[in-house]
Design a protein around this motif. Structure first.
Motif, PDB file in Angstrom:
ATOM      1  N   ALA A 135      44.291  62.359  37.537  1.00 35.85           N
ATOM      2  CA  ALA A 135      44.452  63.128  36.303  1.00 35.85           C
ATOM      3  C   ALA A 135      43.118  63.336  35.602  1.00 35.85           C
ATOM      4  O   ALA A 135      42.279  62.439  35.542  1.00 35.85           O
ATOM      5  CB  ALA A 135      45.416  62.428  35.351  1.00 35.85           C
ATOM      6  N   CYS A 136      42.959  64.537  35.043  1.00 39.90           N
ATOM      7  CA  CYS A 136      41.790  64.892  34.249  1.00 39.90           C
ATOM      8  C   CYS A 136      42.234  65.092  32.808  1.00 39.90           C
ATOM      9  O   CYS A 136      43.225  65.771  32.538  1.00 39.90           O
ATOM     10  CB  CYS A 136      41.159  66.164  34.802  1.00 39.90           C
ATOM     11  N   VAL A 137      41.501  64.500  31.879  1.00 39.55           N
ATOM     12  CA  VAL A 137      41.733  64.706  30.451  1.00 39.55           C
ATOM     13  C   VAL A 137      40.505  65.389  29.872  1.00 39.55           C
ATOM     14  O   VAL A 137      39.384  64.900  30.030  1.00 39.55           O
ATOM     15  CB  VAL A 137      42.000  63.382  29.720  1.00 39.55           C
ATOM     16  N   VAL A 138      40.705  66.530  29.226  1.00 39.24           N
ATOM     17  CA  VAL A 138      39.599  67.290  28.640  1.00 39.24           C
ATOM     18  C   VAL A 138      39.520  66.951  27.159  1.00 39.24           C
ATOM     19  O   VAL A 138      40.370  67.343  26.366  1.00 39.24           O
ATOM     20  CB  VAL A 138      39.803  68.804  28.822  1.00 39.24           C
ATOM     21  N   GLY A 139      38.510  66.176  26.784  1.00 36.03           N
ATOM     22  CA  GLY A 139      38.329  65.788  25.396  1.00 36.03           C
ATOM     23  C   GLY A 139      38.538  64.300  25.195  1.00 36.03           C
ATOM     24  O   GLY A 139      39.500  63.728  25.709  1.00 36.03           O
ATOM     25  N   ALA A 140      37.622  63.658  24.458  1.00 35.62           N
ATOM     26  CA  ALA A 140      37.727  62.220  24.182  1.00 35.62           C
ATOM     27  C   ALA A 140      37.871  61.959  22.699  1.00 35.62           C
ATOM     28  O   ALA A 140      37.351  60.989  22.166  1.00 35.62           O
ATOM     29  CB  ALA A 140      36.507  61.493  24.748  1.00 35.62           C
ATOM     30  N   GLY A 141      38.589  62.863  22.007  1.00 38.86           N
ATOM     31  CA  GLY A 141      38.981  62.592  20.636  1.00 38.86           C
ATOM     32  C   GLY A 141      40.187  61.680  20.625  1.00 38.86           C
ATOM     33  O   GLY A 141      40.563  61.105  21.651  1.00 38.86           O
ATOM     34  N   PRO A 142      40.845  61.526  19.470  1.00 40.63           N
ATOM     35  CA  PRO A 142      42.021  60.646  19.416  1.00 40.63           C
ATOM     36  C   PRO A 142      43.079  60.996  20.454  1.00 40.63           C
ATOM     37  O   PRO A 142      43.619  60.110  21.122  1.00 40.63           O
ATOM     38  CB  PRO A 142      42.546  60.867  17.988  1.00 40.63           C
ATOM     39  N   GLY A 143      43.396  62.297  20.613  1.00 40.24           N
ATOM     40  CA  GLY A 143      44.412  62.696  21.587  1.00 40.24           C
ATOM     41  C   GLY A 143      43.996  62.399  23.011  1.00 40.24           C
ATOM     42  O   GLY A 143      44.812  61.986  23.837  1.00 40.24           O
ATOM     43  N   GLY A 144      42.727  62.600  23.327  1.00 38.46           N
ATOM     44  CA  GLY A 144      42.256  62.372  24.685  1.00 38.46           C
ATOM     45  C   GLY A 144      42.252  60.912  25.074  1.00 38.46           C
ATOM     46  O   GLY A 144      42.693  60.550  26.172  1.00 38.46           O
ATOM     47  N   ILE A 145      41.784  60.051  24.176  1.00 32.74           N
ATOM     48  CA  ILE A 145      41.678  58.643  24.570  1.00 32.74           C
ATOM     49  C   ILE A 145      43.049  57.973  24.625  1.00 32.74           C
ATOM     50  O   ILE A 145      43.293  57.135  25.497  1.00 32.74           O
ATOM     51  CB  ILE A 145      40.717  57.867  23.653  1.00 32.74           C
ATOM     52  N   VAL A 146      43.979  58.352  23.738  1.00 36.37           N
ATOM     53  CA  VAL A 146      45.304  57.730  23.819  1.00 36.37           C
ATOM     54  C   VAL A 146      46.060  58.247  25.038  1.00 36.37           C
ATOM     55  O   VAL A 146      46.806  57.504  25.681  1.00 36.37           O
ATOM     56  CB  VAL A 146      46.106  57.946  22.521  1.00 36.37           C
TER      57      VAL A 146
END
Length: 505
Positions: free
Chosen positions: A19-30
């Motif tokens: 899996a790839c997550v784009v963005g490491a803001g609150p939504g990305g890290i959780v």
């Protein structure tokens, strides 16, 4: 910790769970944390050098502060004692969370995603996975690195692509023009500052300008409602009123019948009477009641409550003392001295700041993925999944008032969706119909929400996702606590990974 139930993954599943997550803001890290708990091999891309998104040093204007009172800005598995905290402390909490749950080592900082394309091309979009193109942030000459992932989660946030009005005469004005995101320390010092906008950021920036600038003028087309830190004439924190089931029962009825309880069917006449009282209390507690009538909202609550922010400390007092000059008007054009308003008045400025919001766009996304309608509204099932695109989801666009809890519940829901563990998974036609119904409801009760802002419906949003996952929506030990205590809080939703039902067969 993962339960024995959730760690039992077949070899076939494991081979298709990159899996790839784009963005490491609150939504990305959780999201990365929840995916890791469920056996996914996760990589997180972020264009900034720090995690935190808009809370990182590169992502926010200088002086940004959270609107969240105690125990609101937190995830279920890591308590947080922050109370209306600044960006630095908020970022520190998010980085601690990422490190605690093994996400930080999965982040590629300073890496910008420039393309997301389906591997399979035309047909079943995303059925065979996604091709991600990335490069170092800001280096357009760098070679694009391409990698294939089985699942993609877009958590790039809703506050990165600035919305600036296109006004005539820009060449005439020789001063500084900025979007609110670009304000840094020293921007206002000793200068004539004009802030355009009426939301929380605009009021926060103009209150700061009142302390630092030679003059401070705010221009807003309309006056928005603002929520005081404390209601009932300043005696009770807002979460005890607005974030309880009893408080939400006063709102227009939620669109999903599965989430409507008997208390939500309160007679409209009673609701109107109570909102009359709440409206007066809001005016008194925010200080707006002591301002001229044209500086108060034109509509009674709950109209436009979805657009309300928390009133910055000192704004109303600065207006009363003449430190802020408020103008209620549209902006018509630049002039050589500043701005001309629709009223014909000209406002002089050295610095013009547009706190005019952001565009919810994804320039890296393949055109085959239809995430918006012709009006620019997001078209996402449950505010998460674009119909017709497989193994792709969005986090952070099921926006609820002042609360990151919605992102965490979204992460659990989409993990169930990816692993076929929802109670039912509708087809594309059913998804489109559900989106149409929700958008029609939003236009009526949350006008201008662009298809993503669920506003003050924190608990109803949670109920809907829990219902889909087959989990109980009653989260307190007794009825008094369930209905009277704040329900839109993350610590009520601990242990969701352990309590989810097994995969459907």
């Amino acid at each position: 910790m993962m339960s024995e139930l959730d760690t039992v993954i077949t070899q076939g599943e494991r081979a298709l769970m990159r899996a790839c997550v784009v963005g490491a803001g609150p939504g990305g890290i959780v999201t990365a944390k929840v995916l890791l708990e469920n056996g996914f091999d996760v990589t997180v891309f972020d264009k900034y050098r720090q995690v935190g998104g808009i809370w990182s040093a590169e992502g926010c204007y200088d002086g940004l502060a959270s609107q969240s009172s105690l125990r609101l800005f937190e995830f279920a598995d890591l308590p947080n004692r922050l109370h209306f905290a600044g960006a630095e402390d908020t970022q520190r909490y998010l980085e601690n969370y990422a490190e605690t749950f093994g996400v930080l080592g999965r982040v590629r900082p300073g890496t910008e995603v420039v393309s997301i394309r389906p591997v399979d091309g035309p047909g079943r979009v995303g059925a065979s996975g996604w091709l991600i193109g990335s490069r170092p942030t800001g280096d357009e000459t760098a070679e694009v690195q391409r990698e294939t992932f089985d699942y993609v989660v877009v958590a790039s946030g809703a506050h990165h692509h600035a919305r600036l009005p296109e006004l005539p005469g820009r060449e005439l004005f020789r001063g500084t023009v900025l979007h609110s995101n670009e304000v840094r320390a020293g921007t206002f010092d000793g200068r004539r500052v004009v802030v355009v906008g009426g939301g929380k950021s605009a009021l926060e920036l103009i209150t700061r300008a009142a302390r630092e600038a030679a003059s401070a003028t705010i221009v807003q087309r309309k006056v928005n409602w603002m929520v005081p830190e404390r209601l009932l004439l300043g005696t009770v924190g807002y979460k005890w009123i607005l974030l309880s089931r009893l408080g939400e029962a006063l709102l227009p009825r939620y669109h999903d019948p599965a989430c409507v309880r008997p208390i939500d069917r309160v007679d409209d006449r009673i609701k109107r009477a109570l909102w009359w009282l709440i409206t007066r209390d809001m005016l008194m507690s925010t200080g707006l009641y002591r301002l001229p009538r044209q500086l108060r909202p034109a509509h009674t609550l709950p109209f436009h409550l979805a657009h309300a922010g928390v009133m910055p400390r000192g704004y109303a007092r600065a207006v009363r003392r003449g430190l802020i000059s408020p103008k209620v008007s549209a902006v018509e054009a630049y002039t050589d001295k500043g701005l001309r308003l629709a009223t014909g008045e000209e406002v002089a400025a050295d610095v013009i700041v547009f706190a005019t919001g952001h565009r919810k766009v994804f320039p890296f996304l393949d055109p085959a993925v239809q995430a918006h309608d012709s009006a620019g509204r997001l078209r996402l099932y449950r505010g998460i999944v674009p119909p017709g695109a497989e193994r792709l989801a969005f986090v952070g666009f099921r926006q609820v008032f002042n609360n990151i809890m919605g992102m965490e519940l979204t992460a659990h829901w989409l993990t169930c969706y990816f692993r076929a563990r929802l109670r039912t998974t509708p087809g594309e036609r059913e998804m489109q119909g559900a989106i149409d119904a929700r958008l029609a409801w939003q236009e009526q009760v949350l006008p201008g929400s662009d298809g993503y802002d669920f506003g003050p419906y924190d608990i109803h949003c949670a109920d809907e996702l829990l219902h889909d996952m087959g989990l109980p929506s009653h989260r307190a030990g007794n009825l008094l606590a369930e209905y009277l205590l704040p329900g839109g809080v993350a610590h009520r939703y601990t242990g969701l990974t352990r309590s989810r039902p097994p995969k459907r067969t």
